[in-house]
Design a protein around this motif. Structure first.
Motif, PDB file in Angstrom:
ATOM      1  N   PRO A  56       0.591  -1.135  -0.090  1.00 21.39           N
ATOM      2  CA  PRO A  56      -0.045   0.067  -0.067  1.00 21.39           C
ATOM      3  C   PRO A  56       0.700   1.276   0.131  1.00 21.39           C
ATOM      4  O   PRO A  56       2.012   1.177   0.561  1.00 21.39           O
ATOM      5  N   LEU A  60      -1.243   5.929   2.964  1.00 21.67           N
ATOM      6  CA  LEU A  60      -2.486   5.244   3.654  1.00 21.67           C
ATOM      7  C   LEU A  60      -2.411   5.483   5.302  1.00 21.67           C
ATOM      8  O   LEU A  60      -3.275   5.823   5.706  1.00 21.67           O
ATOM      9  N   ILE A  64      -5.368   7.147   7.206  1.00 20.80           N
ATOM     10  CA  ILE A  64      -6.191   6.349   8.151  1.00 20.80           C
ATOM     11  C   ILE A  64      -6.152   7.241   9.723  1.00 20.80           C
ATOM     12  O   ILE A  64      -7.233   7.334  10.051  1.00 20.80           O
ATOM     13  N   ARG A  75     -17.352  11.031  17.820  1.00 22.34           N
ATOM     14  CA  ARG A  75     -17.917  10.048  18.682  1.00 22.34           C
ATOM     15  C   ARG A  75     -18.456  10.516  19.951  1.00 22.34           C
ATOM     16  O   ARG A  75     -19.712  10.120  20.072  1.00 22.34           O
TER      17      ARG A  75
ATOM     18  N   ALA B  38      -1.725   5.473  16.412  1.00 26.26           N
ATOM     19  CA  ALA B  38      -2.546   4.849  15.458  1.00 26.26           C
ATOM     20  C   ALA B  38      -1.822   4.511  14.287  1.00 26.26           C
ATOM     21  O   ALA B  38      -1.950   3.378  13.563  1.00 26.26           O
ATOM     22  N   VAL B  42      -1.123   1.322  12.113  1.00 22.20           N
ATOM     23  CA  VAL B  42      -1.124   0.935  10.653  1.00 22.20           C
ATOM     24  C   VAL B  42      -0.245   0.633   9.858  1.00 22.20           C
ATOM     25  O   VAL B  42      -0.058  -0.462   9.316  1.00 22.20           O
ATOM     26  N   GLN B  46      -0.419  -2.773   7.829  1.00 21.03           N
ATOM     27  CA  GLN B  46      -0.966  -2.528   6.491  1.00 21.03           C
ATOM     28  C   GLN B  46      -0.670  -3.321   5.552  1.00 21.03           C
ATOM     29  O   GLN B  46      -1.487  -3.730   4.695  1.00 21.03           O
ATOM     30  N   THR B  67      -8.864  -1.291   2.816  1.00 21.43           N
ATOM     31  CA  THR B  67      -7.889  -1.564   3.986  1.00 21.43           C
ATOM     32  C   THR B  67      -8.280  -0.606   4.863  1.00 21.43           C
ATOM     33  O   THR B  67      -8.454  -0.495   6.050  1.00 21.43           O
ATOM     34  N   GLN B  68      -8.342   0.728   4.467  1.00 23.39           N
ATOM     35  CA  GLN B  68      -8.820   1.953   5.131  1.00 23.39           C
ATOM     36  C   GLN B  68     -10.008   1.767   6.125  1.00 23.39           C
ATOM     37  O   GLN B  68      -9.845   1.977   7.324  1.00 23.39           O
ATOM     38  N   PHE B  71      -9.270  -0.702   8.828  1.00 28.32           N
ATOM     39  CA  PHE B  71      -8.262  -0.062  10.162  1.00 28.32           C
ATOM     40  C   PHE B  71      -9.316   0.955  10.874  1.00 28.32           C
ATOM     41  O   PHE B  71      -9.190   0.997  12.024  1.00 28.32           O
ATOM     42  N   LEU B  72     -10.086   1.620  10.026  1.00 26.88           N
ATOM     43  CA  LEU B  72     -11.071   2.562  10.956  1.00 26.88           C
ATOM     44  C   LEU B  72     -11.874   1.959  11.867  1.00 26.88           C
ATOM     45  O   LEU B  72     -11.895   2.375  12.994  1.00 26.88           O
ATOM     46  N   LYS B  73     -12.371   0.860  11.164  1.00 25.78           N
ATOM     47  CA  LYS B  73     -13.357   0.110  12.290  1.00 25.78           C
ATOM     48  C   LYS B  73     -12.470  -0.445  13.535  1.00 25.78           C
ATOM     49  O   LYS B  73     -13.006  -0.419  14.523  1.00 25.78           O
ATOM     50  N   LEU B  75      -9.793   0.881  14.804  1.00 30.57           N
ATOM     51  CA  LEU B  75      -9.159   1.774  15.583  1.00 30.57           C
ATOM     52  C   LEU B  75     -10.231   2.564  16.433  1.00 30.57           C
ATOM     53  O   LEU B  75      -9.959   3.239  17.410  1.00 30.57           O
ATOM     54  N   THR B  76     -11.612   2.545  15.684  1.00 29.34           N
ATOM     55  CA  THR B  76     -12.658   3.096  16.393  1.00 29.34           C
ATOM     56  C   THR B  76     -13.522   2.278  17.295  1.00 29.34           C
ATOM     57  O   THR B  76     -14.780   2.739  17.647  1.00 29.34           O
ATOM     58  N   ASN B  77     -13.370   1.106  17.383  1.00 30.40           N
ATOM     59  CA  ASN B  77     -14.130   0.201  18.155  1.00 30.40           C
ATOM     60  C   ASN B  77     -13.288  -0.516  19.104  1.00 30.40           C
ATOM     61  O   ASN B  77     -13.692  -1.613  19.355  1.00 30.40           O
TER      62      ASN B  77
END
Lengths: 170, 198
Positions: A56, A60, A64, A75, B38, B42, B46, B67-68, B71-73, B75-77
């Motif tokens: 990648p 990236l 992210i 949130r 974070a 990644v 990655q 892929t994004q 990672f978002l899911k 890192l934010t959960n």
């Protein structure tokens, strides 16, 4: 074609990937079936091996990070809105479960019952005595349950999960 | 003294310090609000996630996007990542779930243009090898989808993500030896489907 020895099945994989251990090496000297299995596995892996993957782009990770930071800032406000409603809903569900459980306990005589073989949820075995709840939790996948139930189960504590899978009231 | 040397070394030294932490340390730092943690997580994972997604879907143009999302899911959960469960296992489970649902639709699409491949073969004889390879990839991907889910996960984590069996075992919740046995059985099934022999 003879089948390879079952107890060496995992060692065949290592050997096909060129990580052969000493005990299996000496077994291979005596066992034609395992030798054949390793050769066949090596051949198959060569066929199944995918093309090299590109890596990648360097952008990236930064992208992210920024999106995750933005999401996290968004949130708390959403949580503040949802938390009271979620708490109220949870209290209602717990009260309903306690009420139905109490009613059942009071109304029905105590009958010794053999454990059921079936689970209230399709595709999952009921927990057996002594089984590690973590194994059950690890066996939950979105593709089996759909995003809604998966989200609920993945967020549940192990104790809650056992109750849900065994259909035991709290 | 140490403060002074960090100040002189600057952000590079901070990044080196982050790189030296294990995943659990980086997760804690990210939970405390350190965005660089974070980013380090990644960068560390990655390639593995991207390989799995790209090879599962066969489509480079969507691999970055998925892929994004993976990672978002993750890192934010993080509140769902409990106890001492490894971040990598958690991440790969999300990646498997994401890439599978997209891959299914794509491989249906990939199986469709048989006439297009035949036309390309007649128009450009030199493309034969590429076409054969593409056909074989499609057959493998289609055969993979017919495997039982557990076998499918293990094969994709090994062949596509190139994860070591220890990490595969952690991800699917089994032992390393059992993951290898399942993998061996799955390869035998794939052989029968792809090559048509026992």
């Amino acid at each position: 074609m003879k089948r390879p020895c079952e107890e060496w099945s995992d060692a065949c994989v290592d050997a096909a990937e060129d990580h052969i251990n000493a005990p299996f090496a000496s077994h291979l000297e005596k066992c034609d079936a395992c030798r054949e299995a390793v050769e066949r596995l090596r051949d198959d892996l060569e066929l199944l091996k995918p093309d090299p993957s590109p890596v990648p782009g360097p952008w990236l990770a930064k992208s992210i990070r920024h999106k995750a930071e933005a999401e996290r800032e968004r949130r708390p406000s959403r949580l503040l809105l949802l938390a009271p409603a979620a708490a109220a809903a949870a209290v209602l569900v717990i009260l309903a479960l306690i009420a139905s459980w109490t009613a059942e306990t009071v109304d029905s005589p105590v009958i010794a019952e053999a454990p059921s073989d079936s689970t209230p949820f399709p595709g999952h075995d009921i927990l057996q005595p002594g089984e590690d709840s973590t194994l059950v939790l690890n066996d939950i996948w979105e593709e089996d349950w759909g995003p809604g139930v998966y989200g609920l189960l993945a967020g549940a504590d192990d104790d809650d999960l056992i109750r849900i899978l065994e259909n035991i009231p709290p | 003294m140490s403060k002074r040397s960090v100040a002189i070394a600057g952000p590079r030294a901070d990044l080196d310090e982050l790189e030296s932490r294990d995943d659990a340390g980086l997760v804690r730092a990210w939970r405390r609000g350190d965005g660089r943690a974070a980013e380090t997580l990644v960068r560390r994972h990655q390639k593995t996630v991207y390989r799995l997604v790209l090879r599962s879907t066969g489509d480079p143009s969507t691999a970055d996007d998925i892929t994004q999302k993976v990672f978002l899911k993750a890192l934010t959960n993080l509140e769902q990542l409990k106890g001492d469960r490894a971040f990598q296992s958690w991440l790969m489970r999300i990646a498997l779930n994401f890439s599978r649902s997209r891959g299914r639709g794509l491989s249906r699409w990939l199986r469709a243009p048989a006439e297009a491949l035949a036309r390309l073969r007649s128009e450009s004889p030199g493309q034969d090898e590429i076409i054969d390879k593409s056909r074989m990839s499609q057959r493998i991907r289609a055969a993979m989808e017919k495997l039982p889910k557990r076998q499918q996960r293990i094969v994709r984590l090994r062949l596509y993500a190139e994860l070591p069996f220890k990490s595969i075992a952690d991800t699917v919740g089994t032992t390393e030896a059992s993951a290898k046995v399942t993998y061996h059985n799955a390869i035998q099934t794939l052989r029968r489907q792809v090559r048509g022999r026992a």
